[in-house]
Motif scaffolding. Structure first.
Motif, PDB file in Angstrom:
ATOM      1  N   THR A 364       0.818  -1.220   0.000  1.00 16.42           N
ATOM      2  CA  THR A 364       0.000   0.000   0.000  1.00 16.42           C
ATOM      3  C   THR A 364       0.848   1.265   0.000  1.00 16.42           C
ATOM      4  O   THR A 364       0.307   2.365  -0.144  1.00 16.42           O
ATOM      5  CB  THR A 364      -0.953   0.033   1.205  1.00 16.42           C
ATOM      6  N   GLU A 408      -6.246   1.130  -3.699  1.00 13.89           N
ATOM      7  CA  GLU A 408      -5.364   1.048  -2.535  1.00 13.89           C
ATOM      8  C   GLU A 408      -6.128   0.628  -1.281  1.00 13.89           C
ATOM      9  O   GLU A 408      -5.666  -0.220  -0.515  1.00 13.89           O
ATOM     10  CB  GLU A 408      -4.680   2.389  -2.308  1.00 13.89           C
ATOM     11  N   GLU A 412      -5.796  -2.435   1.740  1.00 16.15           N
ATOM     12  CA  GLU A 412      -5.803  -2.181   3.190  1.00 16.15           C
ATOM     13  C   GLU A 412      -6.891  -3.001   3.878  1.00 16.15           C
ATOM     14  O   GLU A 412      -6.673  -3.569   4.956  1.00 16.15           O
ATOM     15  CB  GLU A 412      -6.004  -0.689   3.443  1.00 16.15           C
TER      16      GLU A 412
END
Length: 430
Positions: A364, A408, A412
């Motif tokens: 990330t 992204e 996560e």
């Protein structure tokens, strides 16, 4: 005692014929292979379709050794809430959204199946899809479970000693057979065949975007040629199976089985509105050096018409673009897993979740520039095609910032779920 397995079908569309065929495969596994089959239908379709499915399920021919579970999303939510309460993890609301999101998620629906398989005491999970069908040979259906059942969870050396063809090389024989799978024949696994028919050059430009940006042109060209084609179109004629490190490009998630030692350690990415979010475990099994069985009982793939409607077309194309953007992160993780190899396993040959979580979090931090480049290339390609593709390119332009952010944040979310997964599995089992 018969081995208990979970034969699973997640669906959000009408598929009465598939339900009947799946029950036939379950009966085959019970009758010919002595399995205790928990037939699990996870139904996220609309109320009218669910009611029709319930009618079909009620009319299924009862088979000794087969227990059918037909769960709508309310029943799935109840199970998940109880599991989360037992797990006692912080932020249960976020975890529930990752496990049962309001949008389409191929990974999330399979993760629910993994948890339910654990709750049912199953040793393996065997997944099928509602937009596929079994081949016929000599008038009989060609069931993949025939190859999936015998060796899953057992040491590779036992399968080799029994005469199963192998090309495992130096892979230790005490590692368990962790995967069994095949591919599909028929239409492309991703519904972009129209692009290829209209312009081969544009098709190459678009499909090449799921390769890492630094790959040489020749390697990318080979990837494009084999992408989404499965096993081609040749029908089944006779059985072939080999014990090997299974290449993820040779297996489709409509035709796969995992040993519980894999899916009870790591979930699938729970990303919404993206294709390909359910293939991660294929890469993990391969990169960790866990043995698998690659066979040729391929399933017939077809596309349902809603993907080409006025609303379905842009929604599906958006999922495809999100898949392309996800590869920035997943290629990084795959490279790290490949370098780690057997270091992904503990002393009992089980996957180490902490290693995967670490790689995900590390990814990330990557620069998004490569994904900006991908969006530029998609924009150019779709505008060349004109019509509804050009209109979709305009939609993408308006959504750029959101898409980059989602790509992204999906990773996560995956890291967060993977970190919680061992506790969720323990809660499901108890």
């Amino acid at each position: 005692m018969n081995q208990r397995i979970c034969l699973c079908l997640p669906t959000n569309r009408a598929c009465p014929a598939t339900l009947t065929a799946l029950n036939d495969e379950a009966a085959y596994a019970a009758r010919h292979q002595g399995a205790d089959v928990q037939l699990l239908i996870l139904d996220s379709s609309d109320a009218r379709t669910r009611a029709e499915h319930a009618r079909v399920v009620a009319g299924l021919h009862p088979a000794p050794g087969v227990t059918v579970h037909h769960l709508d999303e309310d029943a799935q939510r109840t199970f998940l809430c109880r599991t989360l309460a037992r797990a006692g993890l912080p932020g249960p609301g976020r975890l529930l959204r990752l496990l049962l999101p309001p949008a389409v998620s191929y990974g999330a629906c399979t993760n629910r199946a993994f948890l339910l398989a654990a709750a049912l005491g199953c040793h393996s999970l065997h997944r099928r899809d509602s937009d596929s069908a079994y081949q016929l040979h000599a008038g009989q259906p060609v069931f993949p479970v025939h190859h999936e059942l015998p060796w899953l969870g057992r040491p590779a050396a036992e399968a080799t000693a029994a005469g199963l063809r192998t090309d495992l090389g130096a892979t230790p024989g005490d590692r368990p057979v962790s995967l069994a799978g095949a591919s599909f024949i028929g239409e492309l696994s991703v519904d972009i065949g129209e692009i290829r028919r209209r312009d081969e050059g544009v098709y190459h430009d678009v499909v090449s975007l799921w390769a890492p940006g630094h790959w040489p042109e020749e390697r990318t060209r080979r990837l494009v040629e084999e992408s989404f084609t499965g096993a081609g179109t040749a029908p089944f004629t006779h059985d072939r199976a080999v014990l090997t490190r299974v290449d993820p490009m040779r297996v489709d998630m409509c035709n796969v089985a995992f040993d519980r030692a894999v899916y009870e350690r790591i979930p699938l990415p729970p990303a919404t509105d993206t294709i390909g979010s359910d293939y991660f475990l294929l890469h993990l099994v391969h990169d960790a050096g866990l043995p698998g069985i690659l066979h040729n009982r391929h399933i017939e793939n077809f596309h349902t018409p809603e993907r080409r409607t006025g609303t379905g077309f842009p929604a599906y194309q958006r999922r495809f673009v999100k898949f392309l953007l996800s590869m920035l992160y997943f290629h990084h993780v795959y490279d790290r897993m490949a370098a780690e190899g057997a270091g992904l396993l503990d002393e009992r040959h089980r996957v180490r979740p902490d290693r995967i979580v670490g790689f995900l979090r590390e990814s990330t931090t990557l620069d998004r520039a490569e994904n900006v480049w991908r969006l530029d290339r998609v924009d150019t390609a779709y505008r060349k095609l004109g019509g509804r593709y050009e209109a979709f390119a305009g939609q993408l332009l308006a959504e750029r910032a959101r898409l980059l952010e989602e790509a992204e944040s999906d990773i996560e979310d995956y890291a967060h779920l993977a970190e919680a997964w061992p506790a969720l599995m323990e809660a499901a089992r108890t």
